[in-house]
Design an enzyme around this catalytic site. Structure first.
Site, mmCIF file in Angstrom:
data_model
loop_
_atom_site.group_PDB
_atom_site.id
_atom_site.type_symbol
_atom_site.label_atom_id
_atom_site.label_comp_id
_atom_site.label_asym_id
_atom_site.label_seq_id
_atom_site.Cartn_x
_atom_site.Cartn_y
_atom_site.Cartn_z
ATOM 1 N N CYS A 156 1.831 -3.989 -21.870
ATOM 2 C CA CYS A 156 1.224 -3.269 -20.747
ATOM 3 C C CYS A 156 2.071 -3.374 -19.485
ATOM 4 O O CYS A 156 1.669 -2.909 -18.425
ATOM 5 C CB CYS A 156 -0.186 -3.788 -20.467
ATOM 6 S SG CYS A 156 -0.261 -5.548 -20.063
ATOM 7 N N GLU B 152 2.524 -13.632 -20.516
ATOM 8 C CA GLU B 152 3.247 -13.423 -19.255
ATOM 9 C C GLU B 152 4.175 -14.578 -18.902
ATOM 10 O O GLU B 152 5.003 -14.437 -17.998
ATOM 11 C CB GLU B 152 2.260 -13.241 -18.096
ATOM 12 C CG GLU B 152 1.335 -12.053 -18.254
ATOM 13 C CD GLU B 152 0.327 -11.980 -17.136
ATOM 14 O OE1 GLU B 152 0.628 -11.325 -16.136
ATOM 15 O OE2 GLU B 152 -0.741 -12.595 -17.271
ATOM 16 N N HIS C 40 0.835 -1.207 0.000
ATOM 17 C CA HIS C 40 0.000 0.000 0.000
ATOM 18 C C HIS C 40 0.867 1.253 0.000
ATOM 19 O O HIS C 40 0.543 2.252 -0.655
ATOM 20 C CB HIS C 40 -0.915 -0.006 1.228
ATOM 21 C CG HIS C 40 -2.128 -0.853 1.051
ATOM 22 N ND1 HIS C 40 -2.916 -1.260 2.103
ATOM 23 C CD2 HIS C 40 -2.710 -1.372 -0.052
ATOM 24 C CE1 HIS C 40 -3.916 -1.985 1.658
ATOM 25 N NE2 HIS C 40 -3.811 -2.076 0.358
ATOM 26 N N ASP D 174 5.809 -9.900 -15.285
ATOM 27 C CA ASP D 174 5.777 -11.339 -15.006
ATOM 28 C C ASP D 174 6.584 -12.128 -16.032
ATOM 29 O O ASP D 174 7.218 -13.130 -15.685
ATOM 30 C CB ASP D 174 4.334 -11.843 -14.979
ATOM 31 C CG ASP D 174 3.732 -11.788 -13.581
ATOM 32 O OD1 ASP D 174 4.487 -11.866 -12.605
ATOM 33 O OD2 ASP D 174 2.508 -11.645 -13.474
#
Length: 840
Positions: free
Chosen positions: A770, A699, A463, A723
């Site tokens: 992406c 990925e 976070h 990934d």
């Protein structure tokens, strides 16, 4: 106390282990068991369950602590043969099963099955009427504890006040950490010292004279423990404790001490770059950027809390008011952040408010208040129990939630104590160094005074990392521990993009860094002026530049900054931080709002739920896996739970009517997986009379290697380089020691990208990227040269990425790509890109 096991009684002084027979842990009794289920001898709470599951501690409502140790030398079995029936924090009744063990296995692998029951506190207790002969579990009385003195009178509060008079760190050499035997030796030493001693490890603090608290530290071989002492003889006491720990506290640690010093202190890794600057301290890039500033070490000094209080009603009133006040503050913060368009931050603090509204913490604290504890002490202890319970699960995501609970707990504690830790005395351009930074820490920072932040723990998916990126504060997590050796006010350069901190920079280096920062700001402002224009290369090729978004507010911001679509909408935000799965109608509404915000002319690619690995859901129990990143994650979760996947597909197809929607599947590794999901999508498409493009994320290497075959059936590809790099190089991208070697420009990764593009072209399909490398300005010429048709980048990166594309010739980029594919490693590729840039 009832007998927890059946079997003949053995007096404590006849147990063949001096730690028990000499009562170093406390007085008690032993049983040679004839059964294999350990029962609770009294009504109590489980306050400690050893990691090896061979021992646990109970605490009664009156504060009596009872340690039960199954077998002798069973800690070395490391849990083998033991099956706990309870968890730390559980309330148990007398006669309730606590622990089951394999008696045959223990008999063959441990020194003895003799089980010892010891009262470890308070010291004023006396044992009366100990049993003799043979006892039956759960029926016969084992002994009686005389608690005639008042617990509140005999439990003397710690005299530790303010800064310690002496402090040192030492590494644990014991193969099994500080289990019962070494803890007993250490506690006896501390009890005899003329000082108050505390030890800290894993963010947990323990009294040195308490065996139970020492075992709660859950230490392991090689852990660093901090020793603090208060008193006139503090310096000598700390030295004695350090020497005792280094000597093994009665255990033979010669081999482990030698091994630790050889492997961790003197050996140099084979891949260390001898030419690298020794002034560079590496870290994991959690938020990008450059910073020049002075280090400030954040050492959280918790106030000394008074344990006992006389007025229960007043203490409960103070606690309830503090919780209510903190909850109100959090709700106001949520509203403020939401109004400012900071949706991700708003959701984080909304989750914090929900943690406070959960009655479990308050109930635990209030229960302790009824036993005479003060509000602050009870609340702090309740929070620490929750934090330790989550940290002990050894799960990165749950450890992150432990940090959230600790963050909320400190907010309430500051209200109760009136103590806060301000930043008003920090220098301008401070770079604070935390053990682990919390969301509240970040939002309390004065951004005009902070040049960046560092933490020894944490990672790129926390976070705190999300908030740092949104605030534009450079952040390095998982820092090299040598940063602790640097003094406060030391001037450093932080290059979070490259993942390092430069110590003792020269005036020239500082000037160069400042020039680089100023240039980056001017370049960004220039790019903003043309950001709504298309990204067309010098030789006339249009490259679509889309945005990676995580919600409606980011989608709106992306339109303002010239996004030509959404290349990746992560749907995890709908599923995380809640107790139930979002239903079909809720999903449909949210997807429709985002698609509408983009307008009918801009395509929106929405990825189906991508959880598992480091992203579990509380309401979606996944099996425990030795390596979750190679297990049930991504599309595999949907394949194994088609009802949940079908609900999401239906919601997506319903929302497609308002705009230009494409669906993308994560972690596809084979044609078999794609066909199974495509069949489900087709069934729902026909029932809803909807038409949609269905693509996949590349990925994993197998998908890139099978790109030609996949392109015959999938409508488009989007490469997730984060990934793909992780799986190609077999390196966890959040691993601090490997961070400097994890680079998406590695030739192996580039060759898989080229193979993906070639396979897509053979099937007349397009390929986008992406992953994080799409936002790397340095890498863009190479990606275009490899034939990528679309780049999907972070929202703030839209202007500079589009501006960079306009500077390039596609023909030149193709020549560059061919050179890069022939390189040996990522370092050579980056050197090639730097040379190419200089020649432009």
């Amino acid at each position: 106390m009832l007998a927890p096991l059946s079997g003949p009684i053995i007096p404590i002084d006849q147990v063949p282990d001096p730690v028990f027979s000499e009562r170093m842990l406390g007085d008690g009794i032993a049983i040679d068991p004839v059964d294999n289920i350990l029962l609770a001898p009294v009504d109590a709470e489980v306050v400690q369950l050893h990691a090896a599951h061979h021992a646990l501690t109970l605490r009664t409502d009156s504060g009596i602590e009872i340690l039960m140790h199954v077998g002798l030398d069973t800690v070395t079995l490391r849990g083998e043969g033991f099956s706990p029936q309870v968890n730390e924090g559980d309330k148990v009744k007398a006669g309730q099963p606590l622990l089951q063990f394999d008696a045959d296995y223990l008999a063959c692998h441990a020194r003895s099955l003799i089980t010892v029951i010891v009262q470890t506190g308070p010291e004023s207790l006396t044992i009366n009427h100990p049993a003799s002969g043979h006892v039956n579990a759960g029926r016969d009385r084992l002994l009686t504890l005389d608690t005639s003195p008042s617990i509140g009178d005999t439990d003397t509060p710690s005299q530790a006040q303010g800064e310690p008079d002496a402090e040192a760190s030492v590494r644990i050499p014991n193969p099994e950490g500080l289990h019962a035997r070494p803890s007993a030796v250490l506690a006896k030493l501390c009890h005899q010292c003329h000082a108050t001693v505390k030890l800290a490890c894993h963010s947990i603090e323990a009294r040195g004279d308490s065996v139970t608290e020492l075992m709660k530290l859950n230490t392991r071989l090689g852990d660093d423990v901090t020793i603090k002492a208060w008193g006139v003889d503090a310096k000598n006491v700390v030295a004695s404790v350090v020497a005792a720990i280094e000597s093994g506290l009665g255990e033979d640690v010669a081999s482990t001490s030698t091994q630790t010093s050889t492997t961790e202190e003197t050996e140099t890794p084979l891949l260390t770059n001898e030419k690298s600057d020794p002034r560079r301290l590496s870290g994991v890039r959690a938020a990008p950027g450059l910073g020049i500033g002075k280090l400030i070490h954040i050492r959280r000094q918790h106030p000394e809390l008074q344990e006992w209080a006389s007025d229960i009603a007043t203490e409960q009133h103070q606690l309830n008011n503090a919780i209510s006040s903190t909850c109100d503050d959090l709700r106001q913060l949520v509203t403020k952040l939401a109004a400012a368009g900071e949706q991700e931050q708003s959701e984080i603090f909304n989750a914090h408010a929900q943690l406070l509204e959960d009655p479990a913490l308050a109930e635990t604290a209030n229960h302790m208040i009824t036993k005479g504890r003060s509000a602050a002490w009870a609340w702090n202890d309740a929070v620490n129990q929750q934090v330790r319970a989550l940290q002990s699960l050894d799960n990165p995501l749950l450890a992150g939630r432990a940090a959230d609970i600790d963050d909320v707990g400190q907010r309430v504690l500051s209200v109760l104590t009136g103590i806060s830790f301000g930043t008003e005395n920090w220098p301008v351009n401070a770079i604070p160094v935390y053990l682990d930074i919390t969301p509240s820490d970040l939002l309390s920072l004065d951004r005009d005074r902070v040049a960046g932040v560092c933490s020894l723990e944490g990672g790129a998916s926390s976070h705190a990392a999300i908030i740092s990126r949104s605030l534009g504060i450079p952040y390095l997590a998982g820092m090299d521990s040598r940063i602790n050796e640097q003094p406060d006010d030391a001037t450093v350069i932080m290059d979070a993009d490259a993942g390092y901190l430069l110590l003792s920079p020269s005036e020239q280096e500082i000037s160069q860094c400042q020039t680089q920062k100023d240039l980056a700001e001017r370049t960004y402002q220039d790019a903003l002026q043309t950001t709504t224009q298309p990204a067309i290369t010098q030789d006339g090729t249009h490259i679509e530049v889309a945005a990676n978004v995580g919600g409606l507010d980011e989608a709106r911001k992306a339109v303002e900054l010239g996004a030509e679509g959404i290349g990746l909408l992560r749907t995890e935000f709908l599923y995380l931080n809640r107790t139930t799965e979002p239903d079909e109608d809720e999903q449909t509404q949210i997807y429709s709002d985002i698609i509408s915000a983009m307008g009918k002319e801009r395509p929106v690619i929405i990825r189906t739920l991508d959880v598992g690995g480091d992203k579990p859901l509380p309401y979606l129990p996944l099996p425990e896996e030795e390596n979750p990143f190679l297990g049930e994650r991504g599309i595999r979760v949907g394949i194994n739970r088609p009802t949940m996947l079908r609900r999401q597909i239906r919601a997506l197809l319903r929302s497609a009517k308002v705009g230009n929607l494409r669906i993308m599947l994560p972690m596809i590794a084979s044609l078999e997986e794609f066909r199974a999901v495509r069949k489900l999508v087709e069934e729902e498409r026909q029932s809803l009379e909807s038409s949609i493009e269905l693509g996949i994320m590349i990925e994993v290497p197998s998908a890139a290697l099978m790109a030609r075959e996949l392109a015959r059936e999938a409508d488009f590809f989007s490469i997730g380089t984060n990934d793909l790099t992780q799986y190609t190089l077999a390196m966890d991208r959040g691993h601090p020691k490997l961070a400097s070697r994890i680079d998406s420009l590695h030739p192996a990764v580039l060759r898989l990208i080229a193979m993906t593009v070639e396979g897509a072209r053979a099937g007349n399909r397009w390929t986008g990227i992406c992953g994080g490398i799409a936002s790397d300005i340095t890498a863009i010429p190479l990606l275009l040269g490899l034939g990528v048709n679309e780049l999907s980048v972070s929202v703030p990166s839209l202007p500079p990425v589009k501006a960079r594309i306009r500077e390039l010739s596609l023909a030149d980029c193709r020549a560059l790509a061919q050179q890069a594919l022939a390189m040996e490693d990522a370092t050579q590729v980056r050197a090639l890109l730097a040379q190419w840039k200089d020649k432009e």
